[in-house]
Design a protein around this motif. Structure first.
Motif, PDB file in Angstrom:
ATOM      1  N   THR A   3     120.579  26.904 -24.179  1.00 55.72           N
ATOM      2  CA  THR A   3     120.983  27.123 -22.793  1.00 55.72           C
ATOM      3  C   THR A   3     122.498  27.193 -22.650  1.00 55.72           C
ATOM      4  OG1 THR A   3     121.141  24.772 -22.198  1.00 55.72           O
ATOM      5  CG2 THR A   3     118.971  25.789 -22.075  1.00 55.72           C
ATOM      6  N   SER A   4     122.931  27.874 -21.630  1.00 56.99           N
ATOM      7  CA  SER A   4     124.352  27.939 -21.284  1.00 56.99           C
ATOM      8  C   SER A   4     124.457  28.344 -19.823  1.00 56.99           C
ATOM      9  CB  SER A   4     125.079  28.952 -22.164  1.00 56.99           C
ATOM     10  OG  SER A   4     126.460  29.014 -21.844  1.00 56.99           O
ATOM     11  N   HIS A   5     125.425  27.758 -19.097  1.00 55.14           N
ATOM     12  CA  HIS A   5     125.557  28.104 -17.677  1.00 55.14           C
ATOM     13  C   HIS A   5     126.837  28.890 -17.430  1.00 55.14           C
ATOM     14  CE1 HIS A   5     127.941  24.350 -17.807  1.00 55.14           C
ATOM     15  NE2 HIS A   5     128.617  24.884 -16.809  1.00 55.14           N
ATOM     16  N   SER A   6     126.746  29.834 -16.553  1.00 57.68           N
ATOM     17  CA  SER A   6     127.874  30.690 -16.184  1.00 57.68           C
ATOM     18  C   SER A   6     127.514  31.424 -14.904  1.00 57.68           C
ATOM     19  CB  SER A   6     128.168  31.709 -17.297  1.00 57.68           C
ATOM     20  OG  SER A   6     129.081  32.700 -16.855  1.00 57.68           O
ATOM     21  N   LYS A   7     128.519  31.744 -14.121  1.00 51.43           N
ATOM     22  CA  LYS A   7     128.283  32.548 -12.924  1.00 51.43           C
ATOM     23  C   LYS A   7     128.045  34.015 -13.270  1.00 51.43           C
ATOM     24  CE  LYS A   7     130.799  29.726  -9.552  1.00 51.43           C
ATOM     25  NZ  LYS A   7     131.853  29.717  -8.512  1.00 51.43           N
ATOM     26  N   LEU A  21     136.645  18.498  -8.186  1.00 53.38           N
ATOM     27  CA  LEU A  21     135.521  19.415  -8.372  1.00 53.38           C
ATOM     28  C   LEU A  21     135.736  20.719  -7.623  1.00 53.38           C
ATOM     29  CD1 LEU A  21     132.492  16.939  -8.142  1.00 53.38           C
ATOM     30  CD2 LEU A  21     133.368  18.070 -10.187  1.00 53.38           C
ATOM     31  N   ASP A  22     136.306  20.610  -6.426  1.00 52.05           N
ATOM     32  CA  ASP A  22     136.571  21.809  -5.630  1.00 52.05           C
ATOM     33  C   ASP A  22     137.604  22.700  -6.319  1.00 52.05           C
ATOM     34  OD1 ASP A  22     136.366  23.406  -3.152  1.00 52.05           O
ATOM     35  OD2 ASP A  22     138.432  22.732  -2.820  1.00 52.05           O
ATOM     36  N   ARG A  23     138.674  22.092  -6.813  1.00 49.25           N
ATOM     37  CA  ARG A  23     139.694  22.867  -7.522  1.00 49.25           C
ATOM     38  C   ARG A  23     139.160  23.468  -8.809  1.00 49.25           C
ATOM     39  NH1 ARG A  23     145.072  18.969  -6.940  1.00 49.25           N
ATOM     40  NH2 ARG A  23     145.654  19.646  -4.815  1.00 49.25           N
ATOM     41  N   SER A  24     138.301  22.713  -9.503  1.00 48.95           N
ATOM     42  CA  SER A  24     137.725  23.198 -10.750  1.00 48.95           C
ATOM     43  C   SER A  24     136.856  24.418 -10.518  1.00 48.95           C
ATOM     44  CB  SER A  24     136.904  22.087 -11.415  1.00 48.95           C
ATOM     45  OG  SER A  24     136.316  22.540 -12.609  1.00 48.95           O
ATOM     46  N   ARG A  25     136.008  24.376  -9.467  1.00 47.88           N
ATOM     47  CA  ARG A  25     135.140  25.519  -9.162  1.00 47.88           C
ATOM     48  C   ARG A  25     135.942  26.749  -8.785  1.00 47.88           C
ATOM     49  NH1 ARG A  25     131.605  21.597  -6.845  1.00 47.88           N
ATOM     50  NH2 ARG A  25     132.636  21.822  -4.838  1.00 47.88           N
ATOM     51  N   ARG A  26     137.113  26.540  -8.185  1.00 44.64           N
ATOM     52  CA  ARG A  26     137.936  27.672  -7.765  1.00 44.64           C
ATOM     53  C   ARG A  26     138.974  28.066  -8.814  1.00 44.64           C
ATOM     54  NH1 ARG A  26     140.195  26.893  -1.898  1.00 44.64           N
ATOM     55  NH2 ARG A  26     140.846  24.837  -2.650  1.00 44.64           N
ATOM     56  N   ARG A  52     121.738  25.627  -6.996  1.00 41.93           N
ATOM     57  CA  ARG A  52     122.159  25.690  -5.603  1.00 41.93           C
ATOM     58  C   ARG A  52     123.621  26.069  -5.463  1.00 41.93           C
ATOM     59  NH1 ARG A  52     119.366  20.174  -3.095  1.00 41.93           N
ATOM     60  NH2 ARG A  52     117.174  20.803  -3.416  1.00 41.93           N
ATOM     61  N   ARG A  53     124.410  25.808  -6.514  1.00 47.13           N
ATOM     62  CA  ARG A  53     125.835  26.124  -6.455  1.00 47.13           C
ATOM     63  C   ARG A  53     126.138  27.515  -6.982  1.00 47.13           C
ATOM     64  NH1 ARG A  53     128.548  20.421  -8.552  1.00 47.13           N
ATOM     65  NH2 ARG A  53     127.779  19.102  -6.839  1.00 47.13           N
ATOM     66  N   ASP A  54     125.112  28.352  -7.078  1.00 44.57           N
ATOM     67  CA  ASP A  54     125.278  29.731  -7.506  1.00 44.57           C
ATOM     68  C   ASP A  54     125.765  29.815  -8.947  1.00 44.57           C
ATOM     69  OD1 ASP A  54     124.916  32.428  -6.948  1.00 44.57           O
ATOM     70  OD2 ASP A  54     127.044  32.729  -6.512  1.00 44.57           O
ATOM     71  N   VAL A  55     125.378  28.829  -9.758  1.00 43.06           N
ATOM     72  CA  VAL A  55     125.652  28.870 -11.188  1.00 43.06           C
ATOM     73  C   VAL A  55     124.364  29.291 -11.884  1.00 43.06           C
ATOM     74  CG1 VAL A  55     126.271  27.529 -13.231  1.00 43.06           C
ATOM     75  CG2 VAL A  55     127.443  27.112 -11.062  1.00 43.06           C
ATOM     76  N   HIS A  56     124.464  30.211 -12.823  1.00 42.51           N
ATOM     77  CA  HIS A  56     123.292  30.765 -13.482  1.00 42.51           C
ATOM     78  C   HIS A  56     123.121  30.151 -14.870  1.00 42.51           C
ATOM     79  CE1 HIS A  56     123.055  33.780 -10.308  1.00 42.51           C
ATOM     80  NE2 HIS A  56     124.360  33.937 -10.445  1.00 42.51           N
ATOM     81  N   PHE A  57     121.891  29.816 -15.195  1.00 38.73           N
ATOM     82  CA  PHE A  57     121.566  29.204 -16.478  1.00 38.73           C
ATOM     83  C   PHE A  57     120.765  30.189 -17.326  1.00 38.73           C
ATOM     84  CE2 PHE A  57     122.465  25.701 -13.719  1.00 38.73           C
ATOM     85  CZ  PHE A  57     123.062  24.733 -14.541  1.00 38.73           C
ATOM     86  N   LEU A  58     121.327  30.536 -18.478  1.00 41.51           N
ATOM     87  CA  LEU A  58     120.603  31.356 -19.452  1.00 41.51           C
ATOM     88  C   LEU A  58     119.815  30.424 -20.361  1.00 41.51           C
ATOM     89  CD1 LEU A  58     120.105  34.094 -20.957  1.00 41.51           C
ATOM     90  CD2 LEU A  58     122.063  33.477 -22.391  1.00 41.51           C
ATOM     91  N   ARG A  59     118.535  30.718 -20.556  1.00 36.65           N
ATOM     92  CA  ARG A  59     117.688  29.916 -21.437  1.00 36.65           C
ATOM     93  C   ARG A  59     116.933  30.840 -22.383  1.00 36.65           C
ATOM     94  NH1 ARG A  59     113.706  26.235 -18.302  1.00 36.65           N
ATOM     95  NH2 ARG A  59     113.385  28.149 -17.140  1.00 36.65           N
TER      96      ARG A  59
END
Length: 257
Positions: A134-138, A42-47, A88-95
Motif C-alpha cells: 500500500t501507499s497513499h498519495s493524492k 498538520l494544516d501546514r503539512s497538508r498545504r 475523507r481527507r481526499d487522500v488516495h490509497f493504492l493497494r
C-alpha cells in the motif's frame, strides 16, 4: 476522533491563517496550546508549507520524471490485483494484493510502487493468505485513470494515450505485471499413443485469467506486439502453450517466486 469538533477546529485554523498566535487562539477557544500547535502543523503539512519539506510531485500534474519500466510493471499489477480507495481527507490509497506464496513478487511490487512514487511511504499490510502493498498519495488517480466506482470487469477499462506509449515501449514489463497478478506458469501433461503404447508427456504452459474482456484484450494485444502466440481457452482464460512462445515468456517473465 476529533474531541473538539470539526467546526471548532476550522475556526482555530481560520484564526491561525489570519496571523493569530497559537497562545491567543488557545485562550480564546479554551483549547490546550499543544492541540492548537498540532492542528497548525498538520494544516501546514497538508498545504506543503512546512519548512524544508515539499509535497511529492506528480508526473502528470507537475511533469515529474516517471520510471517507465517500473510503471509498466505496476500498471499490470494494478489491473490484475490492485485498487484505489479514498479517505475523507481526499487522500488516495493504492493497494496491490500479493499472495504470501510469492515473497519475490511482494518485494518486486513494493520496489515498483516506490520507484513510481518515490516521495511516498510504501507499506505492507498482512491479511489472510496475502499481503497488501500500500501507499497513499493524492495523485494515484492521475497515474491510474482506470480507477472508478465498481468492479473493473463491470466497466470500461482502456489505456490513456500516454499509458499506451509506455506499454508499447515496455511491453514485457506490462505482460510480467499482468502474469504476476492474474497469471501462472504450470506444467501440463497429456497422453499419446506411440507404437501401440500410450505414453505420458509433459509441457509448460502459461495461463492468464481475468473477468474483464477489456483487460484480456490489453494482454493479448501486447502479446501480439512481442510475437507471442496465444489461444483463448474460454471467455476469461488465455493460454500460451507453443514451444517458441513459452520460451519467450520464460526469458522475459518466468514463473512467480
Amino acid at each position: 476522533m476529533n474531541a473538539h469538533g470539526t467546526e471548532v477546529r476550522q475556526k482555530a485554523l481560520t484564526l491561525l491563517r489570519n496571523g493569530a498566535r497559537n497562545a491567543d487562539v488557545a485562550r480564546q477557544l479554551n483549547i490546550p496550546a499543544g492541540t492548537i500547535g498540532k492542528w497548525l502543523h498538520l494544516d501546514r503539512s497538508r498545504r506543503g508549507e512546512c519548512p524544508g519539506r515539499k509535497p511529492p510531485k506528480c508526473p502528470r500534474c507537475d511533469d515529474r520524471p516517471l520510471d517507465h519500466v517500473a510503471y509498466a510493471y505496476l500498471l499490470g499489477l494494478y489491473l490484475g490485483d490492485g485498487c484505489i480507495s479514498t479517505s475523507r481527507r481526499d487522500v488516495h490509497f493504492l493497494r496491490i494484493a500479493c499472495a504470501d506464496a510469492w515473497p519475490g513478487l511482494i518485494d518486486a511490487c513494493a520496489e515498483a510502487v516506490h520507484a513510481v512514487s518515490p516521495g511516498n511511504k510504501v507499506s505492507r499490510v498482512q491479511s489472510q493468505g496475502c499481503q497488501y502493498v500500500t501507499s497513499h498519495s493524492k495523485h494515484w488517480p492521475c497515474l491510474f485513470p482506470q480507477h472508478g466506482p465498481g468492479k473493473k470487469h463491470e466497466r470500461l477499462i482502456a489505456l490513456e494515450p500516454w499509458q499506451q506509449e509506455i506499454v508499447d515501449a515496455q511491453p514485457w514489463e506490462f505482460i510480467r505485471g499482468l502474469i504476476h497478478s492474474d497469471g501462472c506458469r504450470i506444467t501440463n501433461w497429456a497422453t499419446r499413443l506411440v507404437a501401440g503404447e500410450r505414453k505420458r508427456y509433459e509441457y509448460p504452459r502459461y495461463f492468464f485469467t481475468n473477468l474483464s474482456g477489456d483487460i484480456i484484450r490489453l494482454f493479448t494485444t501486447t502479446l501480439d506486439h512481442v510475437g507471442v502466440e496465444w489461444r483463448q481457452a474460454n471467455l476469461r482464460n488465455i493460454s500460451i502453450a507453443r514451444k517458441a512462445s513459452v520460451a519467450l515468456m520464460d526469458t522475459h517473465v518466468g514463473p512467480k517466486h
